[in-house]
Design an enzyme around this catalytic site. Structure first.
Site: not given
Ligand code: DQA
Length: 150
Positions: A9-10, A17, A22, A72, A75, A96, A98, A105
């Site tokens: 998501p996102n 964003r 990011y 990735n 959230a 995993e 990020h 954070r």
């Molecule tokens: C993320 C870190 C997560 O906490 C966040 O919700 C994201 C992006 C990252 O790539 O740093 O959506 O996965």
């Protein structure tokens, strides 16, 4: 090697964003860069992205024919038992990833539901986190002595 990169998501909002966290590149630009880097290393990447938890679960379940998954989960990382169970249910190793350093954070980002069932975690290197995950999967594939938890 055939690897699927799953973004949650996102992550389609990359570029717009919170660029201070990011970066300013779009997901398409990051994927294009990563695909070229992978080609140079002899790996073939496919990409999947969704905002929907169940679709990510299905993409993991369907990744049997791949040598690895770079995930990735956005959230969902921090609370999805369904994604954790999907990872635990497949033999394909999952890394995993990020972009940001989740440990530097908010408190809630320090908890990963999925980390214990992943082969490893890479966090905090921007788009290079994906490439480092790719190196990890290549290492797992090539080195029969590598330590895996599954
Ligand atoms: C993320 C870190 C997560 O906490 C966040 O919700 C994201 C992006 C990252 O790539 O740093 O959506 O996965």
């Amino acid at each position: 090697m055939k690897i699927v990169v799953i973004n949650g998501p996102n992550l389609n909002m990359l570029g717009k964003r919170e660029p201070g966290i990011y970066g300013s590149e779009t997901l398409d630009a990051v994927n294009e860069w990563l695909a070229a880097e992978a080609r140079a290393l002899g790996a073939h990447l496919e990409f999947f992205r969704s905002n929907i938890e169940g679709e990510i679960v299905t993409a993991i379940q369907d990744a049997d024919s791949y040598d690895g998954i770079i995930l990735n989960a956005g959230a969902y990382t921090h609370y999805s038992i369904a994604i954790r169970d999907a990872i635990a249910s497949v033999k394909t190793p999952v890394v995993e990833v990020h972009l940001s350093n989740v440990h530097a954070r908010e408190e809630f980002r320090k908890k990963s539901m999925i980390a214990p069932v992943c082969a490893g975690t890479i966090s905090g290197f921007g788009k290079a986190s994906y490439k480092l995950a790719l190196f990890g999967l290549i290492f797992l594939e090539k080195d029969s002595n590598s330590i895996t938890i599954k």
